[in-house]
Design a protein around this motif. Structure first.
Motif, PDB file in Angstrom:
ATOM      1  N   VAL A  29     -12.900  -3.219  16.368  1.00 57.72           N
ATOM      2  CA  VAL A  29     -11.862  -3.185  17.445  1.00 57.72           C
ATOM      3  C   VAL A  29     -10.668  -3.286  16.759  1.00 57.72           C
ATOM      4  N   MET A  53      -9.826  -0.216  14.701  1.00 57.32           N
ATOM      5  CA  MET A  53      -9.654   1.120  15.480  1.00 57.32           C
ATOM      6  C   MET A  53      -8.272   1.047  16.110  1.00 57.32           C
ATOM      7  N   LEU A  54      -7.820  -0.261  16.677  1.00 58.31           N
ATOM      8  CA  LEU A  54      -6.493  -0.327  17.396  1.00 58.31           C
ATOM      9  C   LEU A  54      -5.286   0.140  16.374  1.00 58.31           C
ATOM     10  N   PRO A  91      -6.086   4.703  14.933  1.00 58.33           N
ATOM     11  CA  PRO A  91      -7.283   5.186  16.122  1.00 58.33           C
ATOM     12  C   PRO A  91      -8.078   6.387  15.566  1.00 58.33           C
ATOM     13  N   GLU A 116     -12.066  16.312  18.555  1.00 61.65           N
ATOM     14  CA  GLU A 116     -13.067  15.738  18.113  1.00 61.65           C
ATOM     15  C   GLU A 116     -14.428  16.164  18.869  1.00 61.65           C
ATOM     16  N   ALA A 142      -8.623  -4.028  24.218  1.00 61.23           N
ATOM     17  CA  ALA A 142      -9.447  -3.306  23.513  1.00 61.23           C
ATOM     18  C   ALA A 142      -9.410  -1.591  23.770  1.00 61.23           C
ATOM     19  N   PRO A 182      -4.673   0.093  24.790  1.00 62.34           N
ATOM     20  CA  PRO A 182      -3.817   0.686  23.701  1.00 62.34           C
ATOM     21  C   PRO A 182      -4.355   1.994  23.269  1.00 62.34           C
ATOM     22  N   LEU A 183      -5.649   2.392  23.368  1.00 55.66           N
ATOM     23  CA  LEU A 183      -6.226   3.485  22.990  1.00 55.66           C
ATOM     24  C   LEU A 183      -6.397   4.695  24.148  1.00 55.66           C
ATOM     25  N   SER A 232      -5.799   8.267  23.637  1.00 53.21           N
ATOM     26  CA  SER A 232      -5.654   8.775  22.014  1.00 53.21           C
ATOM     27  C   SER A 232      -7.151   9.517  21.977  1.00 53.21           C
ATOM     28  N   PHE A 233      -7.633   9.399  20.662  1.00 46.42           N
ATOM     29  CA  PHE A 233      -8.868  10.061  20.409  1.00 46.42           C
ATOM     30  C   PHE A 233     -10.037   9.682  21.035  1.00 46.42           C
ATOM     31  N   ARG A 234     -10.846  10.425  21.499  1.00 45.54           N
ATOM     32  CA  ARG A 234     -11.801  10.241  22.339  1.00 45.54           C
ATOM     33  C   ARG A 234     -12.854   9.060  22.097  1.00 45.54           C
ATOM     34  N   ALA A 246     -12.361   6.782  19.818  1.00 47.85           N
ATOM     35  CA  ALA A 246     -11.945   5.391  19.355  1.00 47.85           C
ATOM     36  C   ALA A 246     -12.138   4.315  20.355  1.00 47.85           C
TER      37      ALA A 246
END
Lengths: 396, 531, 300
Positions: free
Chosen positions: B495, B498-499, B502, B528, C92, C95-96, C99-101, C103
């Motif tokens: 986690v 990744m944070l 990313p 992606e 978790a 914040p994402l 963004s990138f799928r 992540a």
């Protein structure tokens, strides 16, 4: 590639139409997007497919390039070597590979994370696959593949030069400005070595300078490669300037077909364009230069239909979020077609031969007709602008 | 002035003002989360009934720690991180990075001195400090060593960055030699060197390289072709069982079965891929997950062939290309042939080089394929499938080749795994393994071989290091087993990384061809994939 | 016939639990388009919370009526599990967002690993059995229906009704559906998207907690690793029904329940999961968007 004409001379009996669309129909559920459409695109010419928004142009393209399977009809592609392909029967990816039809997209589809050069190399996939012995020989570095690979880079370079993008060959495609992305997409399509190039609104969103460059590129393709072009375009300047042949669609049906000159004086076409943005209508009318028609139809700016609501210039980004078939779904209701109304109008005018002036009075039966076609009581309130009022009725 | 308070001051509180409030919130949430799970512990009593053990002090400690952590982060951490991005008005430069402040020459010298003194005293530490303090001293030594090594790496960072692949391969190739040499010097004899190297070569070297290879294999599917595969471990299992079954039943050699296992896994990849590859996105993900589970369940339940959960034992060892073996009883045992002392380390070192070779093969093929039409088509597929079809690329076969190629490398890794363990059971092929491999691919940066290798080293090596932290028993008491926290920390590390990044460690993409110069493509342009 | 009806009832019970978990998957997927891999472990946390509350009740009071005990377990489990899911989303996933799928998928897997190991570390790795709470079994014409099963089906039905009301008849549900359609536009129209998403996670977790409590009551045992299998099954159910569709999740859950109980009854209990997964694959091959899912329009 440039010896197309010589082949044609060698086969004088060969059909000079590269693409024949016959009785094409496309239905989405109960909605008829294209109804019984037939037209031809001639070899070595630029054929333009025009029509108001929602006329089904992109659907025709999707049928030709295999993204949709048409409900009915036949699409024949005659290749230069005399072989014929029924496009509606070919799988999607074999249309570019075997029938040599390449296309671009209304909302640009580049491989944005790959460089310009890579984009053009991907386009030569099938050729290179063969040269690399379906990967196996290439993996061991056989010289045949190395040669083919170098040639493919040369071809890519050639098209990058044509598209004036060679300086940016090593930049990611997603980094290019909009106009350059359009040119790159055309260059990429040309790298597949097509005989028919289908361009979906290539000039959309381009500024006048970029539009000029595009025209030059298309003329260059036409003159130097023998590739025939079929294009959808809203920009009348582009259409009138470069196309040899124009097919006009409205509500999935062909309303006119002929040389640019013939089409632009066709009253049905002019009427059909009343169905689009008023700004565009004016451009059409000005280009047509037919003062009579302007007076006759007497359409002022329509405040209810501001620009941008469905302007084709923004079609790319906007339709990106919406399933495209939605955009092409069109119900053909009675009284919707402007072209049909013109037909009706002219026949009505003929029957009232006694009337002194054909222009103004002829609008009245038309208005009556359109108010009969829809139950709304709006039409009599605006007798002067039948086109506008019945457009609303037809579209709702 | 005193009367008119500016409204902004109420809205934009200083970090110091916000910190206590934020800390209170964090504490309240932590209390809510932990009250039942840490405050109480379910335990069985003698009559096997569940009882509750109260641990309120531990709960209190954790809640206070959470509050303190949040307070420090909001009060100091956030402003510090924000300041890192502000250019100094006077000099026009960004402030010194944390790293340059952390790695300084005096610190480096201090670390070297500490290590030298502690190594010098190594034998007499227990006597001098007592067993308790000696544990801390060893830990200090380890920290100082790591710091000194990190400083050296940091000092040469531009050089390392420029020659990363070459240096990396050299380091990997020399790794067992260095381990044996260091341990031989330390232990005073070559035999001790070999014996001590077992753990370092096997647990760290081989273990990490297996994951590197698996992640590189999966990278073809996920990173290049953009197909989300959550059941990759199935192909690993196919390869492992292929070697285990054929090796034990028919006594075939590893060198025949390695390609066979790869081919078998690729065949399964095609077989499973064919019906499902038209599915998109998360549908593909769940179907691949389902296939992974199906294969595991079949391995558990088809007892006649696979021996069920008990697994297959006695899998033959790899031979040295048929010339020498690693079985002490064989006449051509390597030590007898070469006339050296018997040691089990030879086999491990051989396996290390074998997996290193397989990894390099994977990397070589991947790099080669990326420059071939099929590899470019994979990447194009990830970027835009519809455009691919408009260019005449057969997307189904392209996807299948990606699936099969990825599966093949999974099969290779699987047969290696079976040979290394000498034992396979369905336990080794659970979904968690797929998840770990996928995590390594994404954490490394999709498509980047170097990033993935680094991610495997950090994640797998990092959790292995936890096994070494025995000194923690000195702190938390003899019941404390750091290994227990391995997966908990692994999950949290996933986690956090990744944070933090990313797009993974290496977010950019190397172009496969160039006209003038090759420039890395920023991660913000690459897509992606939907599949 | 009796045997068949018996299996139907067993399947219905199992399917109810799967359906409740599946809703959490499908709602989160619908609103932010990510697979919340930690959801299975959220379910496990719910069951564990219920277990601990059960033990607390047993330790504090001499005897508690079963109904009240169950209710207290359920409510506490719902509250605490929601807190877990809320925190996870905030830490978790938020914040994402955007963004990138992959992540958030990776953080979700990380959270799943962390959660199950957290419970393992704090509560120990062993199975935790409890004495049976409800043991009444009714026998109707040779078909045995336990009170547990009735409770499960009734609780599920009540919750689904409540849930349906929440999503379709309240402004909260409207906000959720708006966020599902177009998050940016919803934000422009004054919907607090962050809050709506948080509430979605809370709702999903609450349903999973109920499922966990019912699971504990039904099977009488829970372990830290018990989140995975029901989680994957429920996810399968959500996909089978068409991910993003709420009735689909329930339908998918029931289907998986029926397939499992029928397969174990008529074929082989060993391969019941294989059957469920195979049927998923087969259904998806013919209906690529699941049974009730919206077919994906291919944009050209």
């Amino acid at each position: 590639m440039s010896d197309a004409s010589s082949i044609q001379k060698a086969n004088p009996g060969m059909n000079d139409a590269i693409l024949q669309v016959e009785h094409l129909s496309m239905k989405f559920g109960g909605l008829v997007a294209i109804g019984d459409l037939s037209f031809q695109a001639r070899r070595g010419e630029i054929t333009a497919l025009i029509g108001p928004n929602g006329a089904g142009k992109t659907t025709v393209f999707n049928c030709i390039t295999g993204f949709y399977k048409p409900s009915e009809g036949m699409i024949t592609l005659n290749r230069r070597d005399g072989s014929n392909y029924l496009l509606e029967r070919l799988p999607n990816h074999e249309i570019p590979a075997r029938a040599k039809v390449a296309r671009t997209f209304q909302n640009i589809r580049l491989f944005s994370g790959m460089t310009l050069l890579e984009n053009l190399l991907v386009a030569q996939h099938n050729k290179l696959m063969k040269a690399s012995g379906y990967t196996i020989l290439g993996l061991f570095g056989f010289s045949g593949y190395r040669k083919a690979s170098a040639e493919s880079v040369e071809l890519a370079k050639h098209w990058l030069e044509k598209a004036d993008l060679v300086d940016r060959a090593d930049d990611p495609a997603g980094d290019l400005p909009y106009g350059a992305q359009r040119r790159l997409e055309i260059a990429r399509a040309m790298c597949t070595g097509p005989e028919l190039l289908c361009l979906d609104e290539p000039a959309a969103g381009l500024n006048p300078k970029e539009s000029m460059a595009l025209n030059a590129l298309l003329m260059d393709i036409k003159d130097n490669t023998g590739t025939s072009i079929l294009l959808i375009e809203h920009d009348m300047a582009v259409v009138m300037q470069i196309s040899d042949h124009v097919v006009v669609l409205e509500y999935g049906r062909k309303i006119s077909d002929g040389s640019p000159h013939a089409v632009r004086t066709d009253p049905r076409v002019i009427a059909a364009y009343l169905g689009v943005e008023d700004e565009e209508v004016e451009t059409v009318l000005t280009e047509v230069g037919d003062e009579d028609v302007i007076e006759q139809l007497d359409t002022g700016p329509d405040s209810a239909h501001g620009p941008g609501t469905s302007s084709s210039y923004f079609a790319g980004p906007v339709t990106d979020t919406v399933g495209h078939s939605e955009g092409e779904r069109v119900t053909v209701s009675k009284g919707a077609s402007r072209a049909a109304q013109v037909d009706a109008k002219s026949s009505a005018a003929a029957s009232k031969a006694a009337s002194p002036a054909a222009a103004k009075p002829s609008a009245k039966p038309s208005a009556a007709k359109s108010s009969a076609a829809k139950p709304a009581t709006k039409a009599p309130a605006k007798p002067k602008t039948p086109g506008v009022s019945s457009r609303r009725g037809g579209r709702k | 002035m005193a009367v008119t308070t500016s409204p902004e001051r109420d809205i934009v509180a200083t970090p110091m003002q916000r910190a206590p409030r934020e800390a209170l919130y964090a504490g309240a949430i932590a209390l809510g989360l932990f009250v039942l799970f840490i405050g109480l512990r379910t335990d069985q009593n003698i009559s096997n009934e569940l009882i509750l053990v109260q641990r309120w002090w531990l709960l209190a400690v954790l809640v206070v720690l959470t509050m303190a952590g949040r307070f420090l982060y909001v009060a100091y951490g956030q402003p510090f991180l924000a300041n890192q991005k502000i250019v100094d008005v006077a000099t026009g430069l960004l402030p010194e990075s944390v790293a340059t402040r952390f790695f300084r020459l005096p610190y480096f010298i201090a670390a070297i001195v500490t290590v030298a003194v502690l190594v010098f005293l190594a034998g007499s530490l227990d006597g001098l400090l007592g067993p308790g303090l000696a544990g801390y001293a060893r830990f200090l030594r380890a920290l100082a060593t790591i710091y000194a090594l990190a400083s050296v790496l940091f000092y040469f960072r531009t050089f390392i960055h420029a020659h990363f692949s070459a240096l990396g391969i050299t380091a990997l190739a020399l790794y067992p030699v260095i381990v044996v040499l260091v341990l031989a010097l330390y232990g005073g004899s070559v035999a001790a060197g070999f014996q001590g190297s077992l753990k370092w070569v096997d647990n760290y070297g081989i273990q990490i390289l297996i994951y590197v290879m698996l992640a590189w294999g999966l990278n073809i599917v996920v990173g290049l072709a953009g197909l989300l595969d959550l059941g990759y471990v199935a192909f690993y299992a196919v390869g492992a069982y292929c070697y285990a079954l054929l090796g034990t039943q028919y006594g075939l050699s590893f060198w025949i079965l390695l390609p066979a296992a790869g081919a078998m896994a690729a065949f399964w990849g095609v077989l499973l891929g064919f019906p499902v590859l038209r599915l998109r996105g998360d549908y593909l993900a769940i179907v691949t997950l389902a296939f992974g589970e199906i294969i595991r369940l079949v391995l558990i339940n088809w007892r006649e062939v696979t021996n069920g959960s008990a697994g297959i034992t006695g899998i033959p060892k790899v031979t040295f290309f048929g010339l020498m073996t690693f079985n002490v009883s064989d006449p051509n045992y390597i030590a007898k042939v070469l006339d050296i002392a018997t040691s089990s380390a030879y086999y491990k070192i051989f396996l290390y080089y074998l997996i290193l070779g397989l990894c390099l093969l994977t990397a070589f093929v991947t790099i080669r394929l990326r420059r071939m039409p099929v590899g470019r088509a994979w990447e194009a597929l990830r970027e835009d499938e519809i455009a691919c079809r408009s260019l005449g690329i057969n997307t189904t076969t392209t996807k299948l080749t990606a699936f099969a190629t990825g599966a093949m490398f999974g099969g290779f890794a699987g047969s290696f795994f079976a040979a290394r363990q000498g034992f396979v059971s369905p336990e080794s092929f659970i979904f968690l393994e797929s998840a770990i491999i996928l995590a390594i691919v994404v954490l490394g940066g999709m498509g980047s071989l170097v990033g993935i290798a680094v991610a495997a080293m950090v994640m797998i090596g990092g959790t292995e290091v936890l096994r070494e932290l025995d000194f923690l028993k000195q702190v938390f008491g003899p019941d404390f087993t750091p290994e227990l926290y391995r997966m908990l920390l692994f999950g949290m590390a996933m986690v956090i990384v990744m944070l933090w990044k990313p797009r993974g460690f290496v977010g950019s993409r190397e172009p496969t061809a160039f006209l003038k110069e090759s420039r890395a493509v920023s991660g913000s342009f690459t897509k992606e994939g939907h599949g | 016939m009796q045997y068949f009806v018996q299996q139907l009832i067993n399947g219905l019970t199992l399917g109810s639990i799967y359906g409740l978990i599946a809703i959490g998957y499908t709602m989160v997927y619908g609103i932010i388009g990510m697979i919340n891999f930690a959801h299975g472990d959220i379910f496990m946390v719910g069951a564990f919370t219920a277990l601990i509350v059960f033990l607390i009740l047993g330790a504090l009071f001499y005897s508690v009526p079963v109904v009240i005990a169950l209710l207290v377990m359920m409510i506490v489990a719902m509250l605490l599990t929601s807190l877990y899911n809320w925190t996870i989303e905030k830490v978790a996933y938020r914040p994402l967002r955007g963004s990138f799928r992959l992540a958030p998928l990776i953080t979700a897997i990380g959270m799943s690993i962390a959660l199950s190991n957290f419970v393992q570390v704090t509560q120990g790795p062993r199975n935790k059995p409890i004495p049976p709470m409800v043991s009444t079994v009714y026998n109707i014409e040779g078909i045995s229906v336990s009170l547990k099963q009735i409770v499960i089906v009734i609780v599920t039905a009540l919750l689904l009704a409540l849930f349906w009301y929440l999503v379709n008849r309240t402004s909260l549900g409207r906000a959720q559906r708006a966020c599902e359609q177009d998050r940016k536009m919803a934000a422009l129209l004054g919907i607090d998207v962050d809050r709506t998403i948080s509430i979605t996670f809370v709702m999903g977790a609450a349903l999973a907690a109920v499922a966990g409590t019912l699971f504990l009551m039904y099977y009488g045992v829970i372990a830290f690793s018990d989140g995975f299998t029901p989680g994957v099954k429920a996810f399968t159910a959500a996909v089978l029904g068409g991910i993003g569709s709420l009735p689909g999740a329930v339908l998918g859950g029931l289907m998986i329940g029926f397939i499992e109980s029928m397969w174990s009854a008529y074929f082989s209990i060993d391969y019941k999961d294989v059957a469920a997964f195979s049927i998923l694959a087969i259904v998806l091959i013919f209906l690529p968007s699941g049974i009730l899912g919206r077919p994906e329009v291919e944009k050209v």
